[in-house]
Design a protein around this motif. Sequence first.
Motif, PDB file in Angstrom:
ATOM      1  N   ALA A  75      -7.392 -32.440  46.885  1.00 38.08           N
ATOM      2  CA  ALA A  75      -8.062 -32.254  47.605  1.00 38.08           C
ATOM      3  C   ALA A  75      -7.518 -32.041  49.527  1.00 38.08           C
ATOM      4  O   ALA A  75      -7.179 -31.450  50.206  1.00 38.08           O
ATOM      5  CB  ALA A  75      -9.368 -32.675  47.623  1.00 38.08           C
ATOM      6  N   GLY A  76      -7.154 -33.241  49.593  1.00 36.77           N
ATOM      7  CA  GLY A  76      -6.932 -33.667  51.214  1.00 36.77           C
ATOM      8  C   GLY A  76      -5.068 -32.791  51.484  1.00 36.77           C
ATOM      9  O   GLY A  76      -5.135 -32.263  52.127  1.00 36.77           O
ATOM     10  N   GLN A  77      -3.749 -32.715  50.373  1.00 36.03           N
ATOM     11  CA  GLN A  77      -3.022 -32.251  50.754  1.00 36.03           C
ATOM     12  C   GLN A  77      -3.201 -30.594  50.475  1.00 36.03           C
ATOM     13  O   GLN A  77      -2.511 -29.968  51.958  1.00 36.03           O
ATOM     14  CB  GLN A  77      -2.365 -32.385  49.273  1.00 36.03           C
ATOM     15  N   VAL A  78      -4.319 -30.287  49.904  1.00 36.04           N
ATOM     16  CA  VAL A  78      -4.567 -28.539  49.752  1.00 36.04           C
ATOM     17  C   VAL A  78      -5.393 -28.392  51.062  1.00 36.04           C
ATOM     18  O   VAL A  78      -4.743 -27.121  51.881  1.00 36.04           O
ATOM     19  CB  VAL A  78      -5.172 -29.029  48.213  1.00 36.04           C
ATOM     20  N   LEU A  79      -5.965 -28.791  51.217  1.00 37.45           N
ATOM     21  CA  LEU A  79      -6.769 -28.165  52.723  1.00 37.45           C
ATOM     22  C   LEU A  79      -5.891 -28.656  53.906  1.00 37.45           C
ATOM     23  O   LEU A  79      -6.348 -27.844  54.458  1.00 37.45           O
ATOM     24  CB  LEU A  79      -8.792 -29.150  52.339  1.00 37.45           C
ATOM     25  N   GLY A  80      -5.561 -29.827  54.124  1.00 33.05           N
ATOM     26  CA  GLY A  80      -5.258 -30.130  55.153  1.00 33.05           C
ATOM     27  C   GLY A  80      -3.875 -29.176  55.397  1.00 33.05           C
ATOM     28  O   GLY A  80      -3.134 -29.193  56.943  1.00 33.05           O
ATOM     29  N   GLY A 105     -14.531 -31.586  57.730  1.00 36.22           N
ATOM     30  CA  GLY A 105     -13.487 -32.670  58.433  1.00 36.22           C
ATOM     31  C   GLY A 105     -12.326 -31.607  57.888  1.00 36.22           C
ATOM     32  O   GLY A 105     -11.230 -31.891  59.523  1.00 36.22           O
ATOM     33  N   LEU A 106     -12.018 -31.432  57.050  1.00 35.92           N
ATOM     34  CA  LEU A 106     -10.263 -31.059  56.783  1.00 35.92           C
ATOM     35  C   LEU A 106      -9.848 -29.617  57.161  1.00 35.92           C
ATOM     36  O   LEU A 106      -9.098 -29.352  58.046  1.00 35.92           O
ATOM     37  CB  LEU A 106      -9.850 -31.222  55.743  1.00 35.92           C
ATOM     38  N   LEU A 107     -11.478 -29.268  57.024  1.00 31.67           N
ATOM     39  CA  LEU A 107     -11.471 -27.431  57.593  1.00 31.67           C
ATOM     40  C   LEU A 107     -11.652 -27.298  58.945  1.00 31.67           C
ATOM     41  O   LEU A 107     -11.396 -26.075  58.878  1.00 31.67           O
ATOM     42  CB  LEU A 107     -12.344 -27.085  56.371  1.00 31.67           C
TER      43      LEU A 107
END
Length: 267
Positions: A75-80, A105-107
Amino acid sequence: MDKRTGFIGGGNMAEAIIKGLLAGGVPAGELAVSEPSEPRRKLLADRYGIKAINDNQALIQMSDTIILAVKPQVAGQVLGSVGAGFVDKLFISIMAGVKSAAIEGLLGTGARVVRVMPNTPALVLSGASALSRGDNATEDDLILARRIFDLVGTTCVVDEKLLDAVTGVSGSGPAYVLTFIEALSDAGVKHGLTRDVATQLATQTVYGTAKLLLETHEHPAVLKSNVASPGGTTIAAMHSLDRDGFRAATINAVDVCVARSKELGQK
């Protein structure tokens, strides 16, 4: 459905939702998927006539509603990598354990997120999905998300804190049920039935019992008592299940699943 819907991730669950949307009358031209695997992109494009690309940012730009259908571990890798500032988009996440606050937070501040925990019977339009909206999502966002998942089964709305419990019960539940069906089939084979006959009987028994429960709205214990006559075969078998810890093993499996879901949400 008058909004363009895109999928980040083109796995089995994304395919189930695509199938449901198309069956519900959504034109293929209003659907798109971003998927890194070229064979998978080709399969989805050929099978459903939708646009399939390998560009998450482009997918977001061309879509009004984006369904996040990747593994929670990435999730962090993709959304970041997609950037921020998408306040005009609705993001629907089916990632187990990843809280809406983490996605927001990521978006970026103001991102609208609805979390959904579906399950694999959505592949045959018989799924069970629970939904919860994040702080920035509106009631209309929740209604839209529910309309999407109603096309692949049944839906309910719960507080986000309960989605880990949903994961343990219905999200992972098909695996428990399939293990039970396999064991029931094995028992039939042990006692002389062919594998095909044993699996057919076991599968139809689970399906029919679930349908009976849904249509009568009776408590499971009431329907169970209707099968278990005094001094009969069923009550003897139920005693064996209780003695061997069948009920406790099931509850323990859900406990472990819920704990793992919470663990994924903390990463």
